[in-house]
Design a protein around this motif. Structure first.
Motif, PDB file in Angstrom:
ATOM      1  N   SER A   1     -50.424  63.161 -45.299  1.00  0.00           N
ATOM      2  CA  SER A   1     -51.605  62.394 -45.723  1.00  0.00           C
ATOM      3  C   SER A   1     -52.527  63.235 -46.597  1.00  0.00           C
ATOM      4  N   ALA A   2     -52.601  64.524 -46.324  1.00  0.00           N
ATOM      5  CA  ALA A   2     -53.452  65.398 -47.148  1.00  0.00           C
ATOM      6  C   ALA A   2     -52.894  65.473 -48.567  1.00  0.00           C
ATOM      7  N   ILE A   3     -51.580  65.580 -48.669  1.00  0.00           N
ATOM      8  CA  ILE A   3     -50.943  65.646 -49.997  1.00  0.00           C
ATOM      9  C   ILE A   3     -51.146  64.328 -50.742  1.00  0.00           C
ATOM     10  N   GLU A   4     -50.997  63.213 -50.000  1.00  0.00           N
ATOM     11  CA  GLU A   4     -51.163  61.895 -50.634  1.00  0.00           C
ATOM     12  C   GLU A   4     -52.587  61.740 -51.182  1.00  0.00           C
ATOM     13  N   THR A   5     -53.563  62.145 -50.346  1.00  0.00           N
ATOM     14  CA  THR A   5     -54.979  62.017 -50.752  1.00  0.00           C
ATOM     15  C   THR A   5     -55.243  62.855 -52.005  1.00  0.00           C
ATOM     16  N   ARG A   6     -54.709  64.086 -51.993  1.00  0.00           N
ATOM     17  CA  ARG A   6     -54.961  64.994 -53.118  1.00  0.00           C
ATOM     18  C   ARG A   6     -54.237  64.503 -54.382  1.00  0.00           C
ATOM     19  N   ALA A   7     -53.054  64.011 -54.198  1.00  0.00           N
ATOM     20  CA  ALA A   7     -52.301  63.502 -55.353  1.00  0.00           C
ATOM     21  C   ALA A   7     -53.010  62.296 -55.974  1.00  0.00           C
ATOM     22  N   ARG A   8     -53.514  61.411 -55.129  1.00  0.00           N
ATOM     23  CA  ARG A   8     -54.255  60.237 -55.616  1.00  0.00           C
ATOM     24  C   ARG A   8     -55.496  60.693 -56.397  1.00  0.00           C
TER      25      ARG A   8
ATOM     26  N   PRO B   1     -59.828  61.769 -65.229  1.00  0.00           N
ATOM     27  CA  PRO B   1     -59.795  61.185 -66.588  1.00  0.00           C
ATOM     28  C   PRO B   1     -58.795  61.880 -67.514  1.00  0.00           C
ATOM     29  N   ASP B   2     -58.648  63.202 -67.390  1.00  0.00           N
ATOM     30  CA  ASP B   2     -57.768  63.909 -68.315  1.00  0.00           C
ATOM     31  C   ASP B   2     -56.279  63.635 -68.045  1.00  0.00           C
ATOM     32  N   TYR B   3     -55.974  63.061 -66.876  1.00  0.00           N
ATOM     33  CA  TYR B   3     -54.575  62.701 -66.583  1.00  0.00           C
ATOM     34  C   TYR B   3     -54.193  61.391 -67.280  1.00  0.00           C
ATOM     35  N   ASN B   4     -55.236  60.567 -67.504  1.00  0.00           N
ATOM     36  CA  ASN B   4     -55.050  59.302 -68.241  1.00  0.00           C
ATOM     37  C   ASN B   4     -53.943  58.432 -67.632  1.00  0.00           C
ATOM     38  N   VAL B   5     -53.961  58.300 -66.328  1.00  0.00           N
ATOM     39  CA  VAL B   5     -52.917  57.504 -65.664  1.00  0.00           C
ATOM     40  C   VAL B   5     -53.494  56.159 -65.244  1.00  0.00           C
ATOM     41  N   LYS B   6     -52.862  55.115 -65.708  1.00  0.00           N
ATOM     42  CA  LYS B   6     -53.306  53.765 -65.337  1.00  0.00           C
ATOM     43  C   LYS B   6     -52.086  52.973 -64.881  1.00  0.00           C
ATOM     44  N   ASN B   7     -52.359  51.871 -64.263  1.00  0.00           N
ATOM     45  CA  ASN B   7     -51.296  50.937 -63.842  1.00  0.00           C
ATOM     46  C   ASN B   7     -50.154  51.613 -63.079  1.00  0.00           C
ATOM     47  N   ILE B   8     -50.505  52.340 -62.073  1.00  0.00           N
ATOM     48  CA  ILE B   8     -49.442  52.908 -61.233  1.00  0.00           C
ATOM     49  C   ILE B   8     -49.531  52.350 -59.819  1.00  0.00           C
ATOM     50  N   THR B   9     -48.399  52.305 -59.177  1.00  0.00           N
ATOM     51  CA  THR B   9     -48.333  51.834 -57.791  1.00  0.00           C
ATOM     52  C   THR B   9     -47.957  53.020 -56.914  1.00  0.00           C
ATOM     53  N   TRP B  10     -48.673  53.145 -55.824  1.00  0.00           N
ATOM     54  CA  TRP B  10     -48.369  54.229 -54.874  1.00  0.00           C
ATOM     55  C   TRP B  10     -47.484  53.649 -53.783  1.00  0.00           C
ATOM     56  N   VAL B  11     -46.357  54.266 -53.618  1.00  0.00           N
ATOM     57  CA  VAL B  11     -45.438  53.781 -52.578  1.00  0.00           C
ATOM     58  C   VAL B  11     -45.262  54.871 -51.517  1.00  0.00           C
ATOM     59  N   THR B  12     -45.618  54.488 -50.298  1.00  0.00           N
ATOM     60  CA  THR B  12     -45.414  55.401 -49.162  1.00  0.00           C
ATOM     61  C   THR B  12     -44.738  54.576 -48.058  1.00  0.00           C
ATOM     62  N   PRO B  13     -44.203  55.209 -47.029  1.00  0.00           N
ATOM     63  CA  PRO B  13     -43.638  54.422 -45.930  1.00  0.00           C
ATOM     64  C   PRO B  13     -44.653  53.419 -45.380  1.00  0.00           C
ATOM     65  N   GLU B  14     -45.912  53.847 -45.313  1.00  0.00           N
ATOM     66  CA  GLU B  14     -46.970  52.982 -44.799  1.00  0.00           C
ATOM     67  C   GLU B  14     -47.161  51.763 -45.701  1.00  0.00           C
TER      68      GLU B  14
END
Lengths: 226, 414
Positions: free
Chosen positions: B249-256, B262-275
């Motif tokens: 969960s710590a990795i997921e939070t940090r990755a999100r 803003p400098d990553y410029n990532v839009k329209n992504i879906t996060w998929v986890t077992p949960e």
């Protein structure tokens, strides 16, 4: 002196109705001895069928004492009455009450359906009674294909296959023509000669000669002196 | 035809009239004497049980899908999946640089990227899903190898034209290790066969799990993309494998957090986890429960109500028989049980018919609908128990009423 099968001592039966209680049987005193063929006649509504229901243990008396086979049944509950009825009483109905989609054999065998201890020789008993009533050759026929006279003989066979202490018949010839009526009455006569006690209600006074005794029911009273 | 069948069965019963248990004879006697009423009750309950079986099969199928998707995704895997399939939108979304950033920020984690292509298959009008990935894919997704090997670092660096096919595709196409396949104009040498769950259902889920796929090294530049973009620069999904569930969960939070910068410029992504997979399946289950469940409950209620009203009518019709049975020594309980068993037998057979109908429907529909269906023992037992329950509940009151009729009253009935 022959023992009594049924003794009614001051028996009355009342039915509740919106207009107040209706007394259908009034202080009936009657004894049916073993081997008797008792005919009960009377006008419609005189209480004949009500008395028959009490005699066949299908209903309770409101007051009085009723003994069946020397046992006081006045205070028995429904299950106790049911247990006596299924072993000791045979009933023949005016409307036959047969299971129309079953064969003659199955209808007669149906008499044993609710017995707790079935006799070992029920097949032989059934064959014997079908022979006696002339139904053995058509035993596998469905009863819906039979004539009224044949149906009534099937109903009689079912009632007597267990050799009851008392055979109760409620106008068994009511739906039959003269010829069939006399044929059926000859069956009753034969069964009575075999030792079966019969209590029969009829409107047809020409059949009274088949009985050994006759009583008349009038306005809820049964005159035992006739 | 039905009547002819009834007569044949009647004859069989007549022949065996001494061997048949009395209760079976009673039930069969009742059914054969009133086939129309029985068929009406039977039909309504069959429809209800058919709907219920479909509901249970769908719910079980979703449960199974959820389990298999989690298995395929991996217990400690986070999927970052591009939501848009448009080429123009995609070039501003997930890129190779994001994969590198994530590798730098999570040195303990195994991270892989995928680019998906749909390649026309020779001799077929269907497109084949080709996933271009790297040597870390196997370590992240842990799909077991059926035969051969997975790509190694050397394959990626030397841009070897190697391919790995899924077992289902291998079975369908007869492709095996050592074979050469032609993906559009490019030849690839099959080096391995990999087992997948075969649950490709949607654009998103066929990156999480897949049925007929071919894996190729991401560094190989296939001819079908012409020279619009550098193949390494665009990704459809990135998967991060956390080394332990404690850190997940710590990795997921940090990755999100990182991907939202803003400098990553990532839009329209879906996060998929077992949960998130479980949540998605639960949402779908809830929808199906509400829709198919309502239909099933309504059908069963209508079936039960029909059964009850027909029983009331039948008891009136059979009142003389009730009187006869009571006169011959049947207790109230015998009468009550007789009617209840009769309707339970009808609903039980209707249940069996409903289950068979549902199986036939689902088998025929499986080619056209993409909903997951699982026909297991639960989808048999649950509808059967409910069929018995409906028979017992809806027949109780009429049966009880029949049992309460005094024998003298029943015999007096005209």
């Amino acid at each position: 002196m022959k023992p009594s099968i049924l003794t009614a001592n001051n028996v009355s039966k009342t039915f509740p109705s919106p207009c107040g209680d209706v007394q259908v049987l009034r202080h009936v005193n009657l004894t049916i001895k073993e081997g008797e063929f008792l005919m009960v006649t009377g006008p419609s509504g005189s209480g004949k069928t009500t008395f028959l229901n009490l005699a066949s243990l299908l209903d309770y008396s409101t007051t009085g004492r009723l003994e069946f086979d020397n046992e006081d049944i006045s205070n028995l509950n429904e299950d106790q009455l049911c247990n006596i009825r299924k072993d000791k009483v045979g009933i023949v109905f005016q409307k036959f009450c047969l299971l129309s989609y079953r064969s003659i054999w199955e209808n007669v065998m149906f008499r044993f359906r609710y017995l707790d201890n079935k006799p070992d020789n029920i097949q032989k008993q059934t064959e014997r009674i079908l022979c006696l009533l002339g139904l053995d050759t058509i035993a596998q026929q469905p009863v819906r294909l039979l004539s009224s006279g044949e149906r009534q003989r099937v109903a009689i066979a079912r009632a007597v296959v267990l050799r009851p202490k008392l055979l109760v018949a409620d106008e068994p010839t009511g739906n039959l023509d003269d010829e069939s009526s006399h044929s059926v009455m000859q069956c009753f006569e034969q069964l009575n000669k075999d030792g079966i006690t019969i209590l029969m209600v009829t409107h047809d006074k020409t059949l009274l000669d088949y009985g050994s005794r006759h009583v008349e029911c009038k306005n809820g009273y049964i005159d035992d002196e006739k | 035809m039905v009547l002819a069948m009834l007569n044949v069965k009647t004859d069989i019963l007549m022949m065996r009239n001494n061997q048949c248990p009395a209760m079976i004879q009673d039930v069969w006697g009742s059914i054969r004497s009133r086939p129309a009423q029985m068929i009406l009750s039977f039909t309504t309950i069959t429809i209800g049980i058919c709907s219920l079986t479909i509901l249970v099969a769908l719910l079980c199928g979703l449960q199974e899908k959820s389990r298999r998707m989690i298995d395929d995704l991996g217990a400690n895997v986070i999927g970052i999946i591009c939501s848009s399939d448009q080429e123009s939108a995609r070039k501003t979304i997930l890129k190779e640089k994001h994969l590198s950033y994530l590798r730098i920020n999570f040195p303990d984690c195994l991270i892989t990227g995928i680019r998906r292509y749909y390649v026309p298959l020779h001799g077929s009008d269907q497109d084949l899903t080709v996933l271009a990935t790297d040597h870390c894919f196997q370590a992240v997704r842990r799909w077991p190898l059926s035969s051969g090997r997975f790509f190694d670092e050397n394959d990626i660096q030397k841009k070897n034209r190697h391919a790995i096919v899924s077992l289902s595709l291998s079975n369908k196409s007869g492709w095996n290790v050592g074979d050469v396949i032609l993906l559009k104009e490019t030849a690839f040498n099959i080096v391995g066969v990999i087992k997948t769950s075969g649950l490709a259902q949607s654009e998103t889920s066929n990156l999480v799990t897949a049925e007929d796929i071919v894996l190729i090294p991401r560094t190989v530049r296939p001819d079908w993309i012409a020279d619009m973009y550098e193949p390494e620069s665009i990704l459809d999904a990135v998967f991060v494998y956390a080394p332990s569930s404690d850190k997940f969960s710590a990795i997921e939070t940090r990755a999100r957090f990182l991907m939202s910068q803003p400098d990553y410029n990532v839009k329209n992504i879906t996060w998929v986890t077992p949960e998130s997979l479980i949540q998605g399946v639960k949402k779908m289950q809830k929808t199906i429960k509400l829709t198919v469940g309502s239909i099933a409950v309504l059908c069963l209620f209508l079936g039960g109500a029909t059964l009850m009203s027909l029983m009331v009518a039948e008891i009136r019709h059979r009142i003389e028989e009730i009187g006869l049975r009571r006169a011959l020594g049947a207790s109230r309980m015998d009468i009550e049980l007789m009617f209840m068993i009769e309707s339970i037998v009808v609903t039980l057979f209707a249940g069996v018919a409903g289950i068979i109908a549902a199986y036939i429907l689902l088998t025929f529909a499986s080619g056209t609908i993409s909903l997951p269906v699982c026909l297991n023992y639960i989808s048999i037992i649950v509808p059967l128990i409910i069929a018995i329950f409906v028979g017992a509940v809806f027949s109780f009151w009429p049966a009880h009423a029949a049992a309460m009729i005094a024998p003298s009253e029943a015999l007096r009935n005209e």
